[in-house]
Design an enzyme around this catalytic site. Structure first.
Site, PDB file in Angstrom:
ATOM      1  N   SER A  13       0.856  -1.187   0.000  1.00 26.45           N
ATOM      2  CA  SER A  13       0.000   0.000   0.000  1.00 26.45           C
ATOM      3  C   SER A  13       0.891   1.236   0.000  1.00 26.45           C
ATOM      4  O   SER A  13       1.628   1.476   0.960  1.00 26.45           O
ATOM      5  CB  SER A  13      -0.887  -0.002   1.238  1.00 26.45           C
ATOM      6  OG  SER A  13      -1.387   1.302   1.456  1.00 26.45           O
ATOM      7  N   HIS A  38      -1.414  -1.439  -4.157  1.00 26.54           N
ATOM      8  CA  HIS A  38      -2.671  -1.095  -3.464  1.00 26.54           C
ATOM      9  C   HIS A  38      -2.738   0.428  -3.280  1.00 26.54           C
ATOM     10  O   HIS A  38      -1.828   1.030  -2.708  1.00 26.54           O
ATOM     11  CB  HIS A  38      -2.688  -1.811  -2.120  1.00 26.54           C
ATOM     12  CG  HIS A  38      -3.954  -1.653  -1.345  1.00 26.54           C
ATOM     13  ND1 HIS A  38      -5.076  -2.415  -1.560  1.00 26.54           N
ATOM     14  CD2 HIS A  38      -4.272  -0.806  -0.323  1.00 26.54           C
ATOM     15  CE1 HIS A  38      -6.033  -2.062  -0.711  1.00 26.54           C
ATOM     16  NE2 HIS A  38      -5.574  -1.079   0.050  1.00 26.54           N
ATOM     17  N   ASP A  40      -4.947   3.530  -1.817  1.00 29.86           N
ATOM     18  CA  ASP A  40      -6.002   3.885  -0.869  1.00 29.86           C
ATOM     19  C   ASP A  40      -6.565   5.264  -1.169  1.00 29.86           C
ATOM     20  O   ASP A  40      -5.869   6.266  -0.991  1.00 29.86           O
ATOM     21  CB  ASP A  40      -5.428   3.858   0.553  1.00 29.86           C
ATOM     22  CG  ASP A  40      -5.110   2.450   0.994  1.00 29.86           C
ATOM     23  OD1 ASP A  40      -6.041   1.640   1.077  1.00 29.86           O
ATOM     24  OD2 ASP A  40      -3.921   2.165   1.249  1.00 29.86           O
ATOM     25  N   MET A  42      -9.135   8.112  -0.161  1.00 28.64           N
ATOM     26  CA  MET A  42      -9.908   8.555   1.015  1.00 28.64           C
ATOM     27  C   MET A  42     -10.475   9.943   0.762  1.00 28.64           C
ATOM     28  O   MET A  42      -9.795  10.797   0.178  1.00 28.64           O
ATOM     29  CB  MET A  42      -8.998   8.599   2.246  1.00 28.64           C
ATOM     30  CG  MET A  42      -8.300   7.280   2.527  1.00 28.64           C
ATOM     31  SD  MET A  42      -7.416   7.357   4.085  1.00 28.64           S
ATOM     32  CE  MET A  42      -6.462   5.840   4.009  1.00 28.64           C
ATOM     33  N   HIS A  71      -8.598   0.831  -3.592  1.00 31.75           N
ATOM     34  CA  HIS A  71      -9.453   0.664  -2.419  1.00 31.75           C
ATOM     35  C   HIS A  71     -10.120   2.003  -2.147  1.00 31.75           C
ATOM     36  O   HIS A  71      -9.489   2.931  -1.645  1.00 31.75           O
ATOM     37  CB  HIS A  71      -8.554   0.216  -1.246  1.00 31.75           C
ATOM     38  CG  HIS A  71      -9.259   0.050   0.048  1.00 31.75           C
ATOM     39  ND1 HIS A  71      -8.586  -0.105   1.241  1.00 31.75           N
ATOM     40  CD2 HIS A  71     -10.576   0.011   0.365  1.00 31.75           C
ATOM     41  CE1 HIS A  71      -9.462  -0.232   2.230  1.00 31.75           C
ATOM     42  NE2 HIS A  71     -10.680  -0.153   1.717  1.00 31.75           N
ATOM     43  N   MET A  73     -12.183   4.289  -0.170  1.00 32.11           N
ATOM     44  CA  MET A  73     -12.783   4.566   1.148  1.00 32.11           C
ATOM     45  C   MET A  73     -13.500   5.901   1.028  1.00 32.11           C
ATOM     46  O   MET A  73     -13.081   6.914   1.600  1.00 32.11           O
ATOM     47  CB  MET A  73     -11.678   4.595   2.211  1.00 32.11           C
ATOM     48  CG  MET A  73     -11.199   3.202   2.586  1.00 32.11           C
ATOM     49  SD  MET A  73      -9.586   3.241   3.396  1.00 32.11           S
ATOM     50  CE  MET A  73      -8.534   3.256   1.956  1.00 32.11           C
ATOM     51  N   MET A 142     -11.242  -5.728   6.340  1.00 29.50           N
ATOM     52  CA  MET A 142     -10.416  -4.729   7.033  1.00 29.50           C
ATOM     53  C   MET A 142     -10.027  -5.275   8.407  1.00 29.50           C
ATOM     54  O   MET A 142     -10.881  -5.650   9.210  1.00 29.50           O
ATOM     55  CB  MET A 142     -11.187  -3.420   7.226  1.00 29.50           C
ATOM     56  CG  MET A 142     -11.415  -2.602   5.964  1.00 29.50           C
ATOM     57  SD  MET A 142      -9.936  -2.236   5.004  1.00 29.50           S
ATOM     58  CE  MET A 142      -8.961  -1.284   6.165  1.00 29.50           C
ATOM     59  N   ASP A 180      -6.449  -6.273   4.965  1.00 30.60           N
ATOM     60  CA  ASP A 180      -5.807  -4.960   4.924  1.00 30.60           C
ATOM     61  C   ASP A 180      -5.741  -4.349   6.320  1.00 30.60           C
ATOM     62  O   ASP A 180      -6.765  -4.076   6.935  1.00 30.60           O
ATOM     63  CB  ASP A 180      -6.646  -4.077   3.984  1.00 30.60           C
ATOM     64  CG  ASP A 180      -6.032  -2.707   3.718  1.00 30.60           C
ATOM     65  OD1 ASP A 180      -4.934  -2.424   4.235  1.00 30.60           O
ATOM     66  OD2 ASP A 180      -6.659  -1.930   2.971  1.00 30.60           O
TER      67      ASP A 180
HETATM   68  C1  DX5 Z   1      -5.993   1.842   5.817  1.00 30.85           C
HETATM   69  C2  DX5 Z   1      -5.656   1.405   4.415  1.00 30.85           C
HETATM   70  C3  DX5 Z   1      -4.525   0.468   4.322  1.00 30.85           C
HETATM   71  C4  DX5 Z   1      -3.229   0.967   4.920  1.00 30.85           C
HETATM   72  C5  DX5 Z   1      -2.689  -0.188   5.680  1.00 30.85           C
HETATM   73  O1  DX5 Z   1      -7.219   2.444   5.834  1.00 30.85           O
HETATM   74  O2  DX5 Z   1      -6.763   0.787   3.793  1.00 30.85           O
HETATM   75  O3  DX5 Z   1      -4.333  -0.023   3.002  1.00 30.85           O
HETATM   76  O4  DX5 Z   1      -2.275   1.417   4.009  1.00 30.85           O
HETATM   77  O5  DX5 Z   1      -1.576   0.220   6.367  1.00 30.85           O
HETATM   78  P1  DX5 Z   1      -0.761  -0.724   7.342  1.00 30.85           P
HETATM   79  O6  DX5 Z   1      -0.301  -1.897   6.523  1.00 30.85           O
HETATM   80  O7  DX5 Z   1       0.346   0.154   7.804  1.00 30.85           O
HETATM   81  O8  DX5 Z   1      -1.699  -1.132   8.428  1.00 30.85           O
HETATM   82 ZN    ZN Z   2      -6.378  -0.217   1.819  1.00 28.80          ZN
END
Ligand code: DX5
Ligand code: ZN
Length: 226
Positions: A13, A38, A40, A42, A71, A73, A142, A180
């Site tokens: 990620s 990956h 993310d 947000m 992903h 969010m 998650m 994740d």
């Molecule tokens: C959190 C993200 C993850 C994040 C995980 O909301 O969806 O993908 O990068 O980070 P680590 O591996 O540090 O928990």
């Molecule tokens: Zn993620």
């Protein structure tokens, strides 16, 4: 290949990467044998954090070779899925909690030509996917509350991964089970043993100062656990 008969995918990620050197960061994990990148997304509403939109994904697409695992969010993912697909997303995962019409959302992603995933927050039960599993390419469990990297793995997630694996086996379909949050070299093998086929890792890869070494160490830990 593992004893489970599946080859585990490693999905770094880039949330935890150094964006001043993002091309080098991505190339180093690609060179070390990562499988997916990956990304993310947000929106500051669905989660209390902000990251990037389709422009950054499109720019990263020009320097990366691995599939993009997006992903989302975000609230109202139906408004943005098309833009992320156009930017280069291969898999688009939306949150169950952000979809009023999850079935329609999944169809929309598939019509865009992407693989469709549904993600479940820690408090959302796997059983809710019973009527959707036949349409899914991926289930994302998650193992932290979404929004930030570097959080601690919530142990109950292991049981949810087992439940998701059982659901997928019953469906007879090939659906990726991605996990994740809070995964690193110390617990990766346990998450795979519970039924995961894709491991997302941010801080345990990019937070180490040696992302390539981290990917190799995790791969070795998975192989040694057979
Ligand atoms: C959190 C993200 C993850 C994040 C995980 O909301 O969806 O993908 O990068 O980070 P680590 O591996 O540090 O928990
Ligand atoms: Zn993620």
């Amino acid at each position: 290949m593992s004893v489970t008969g599946r080859t585990t995918k490693i999905a770094p990620s880039v949330l935890s990467a150094d964006f001043t050197r993002i091309a080098d960061e991505i190339r180093s994990v690609e060179g070390a044998g990562a499988d997916w990148i990956h990304l993310d997304v947000m929106d500051g509403h669905f989660v209390p954090n902000l990251t990037w939109g389709p422009k950054i994904v499109a720019d990263l697409r020009r320097i990366a070779t691995l599939p993009f695992d997006c992903h989302l969010m975000i609230e109202e993912p139906e408004r943005y899925a098309g833009a992320f697909r156009e930017a280069g997303a291969d898999t688009i995962t939306v949150h169950w909690e952000a979809c009023r019409h999850a079935h329609r959302m999944v169809q929309q992603i598939k019509e865009l030509g992407a693989k469709a995933g549904i993600s479940l927050n820690p408090a959302t039960p796997v059983a809710l996917l019973e009527d959707l599993v036949d349409d899914l390419d991926l289930i994302l469990i998650m193992s932290v509350n979404p929004g930030f990297g570097g959080q601690r793995f919530i142990p109950r997630a292991l049981e949810k991964v087992r439940e998701a694996r059982a659901l997928v086996e019953r469906s007879g379909r090939s659906v990726e089970i991605e996990v994740d949050g809070g995964i690193g070299v110390e617990n990766a093998a346990a998450v795979v043993a519970a039924g995961a086929s894709v491991l997302v890792m941010g801080s345990s890869i990019f937070g180490t100062g040696d992302p390539a070494g981290a990917v190799r160490r995790i791969r070795r830990a998975l192989e040694d656990s057979h």
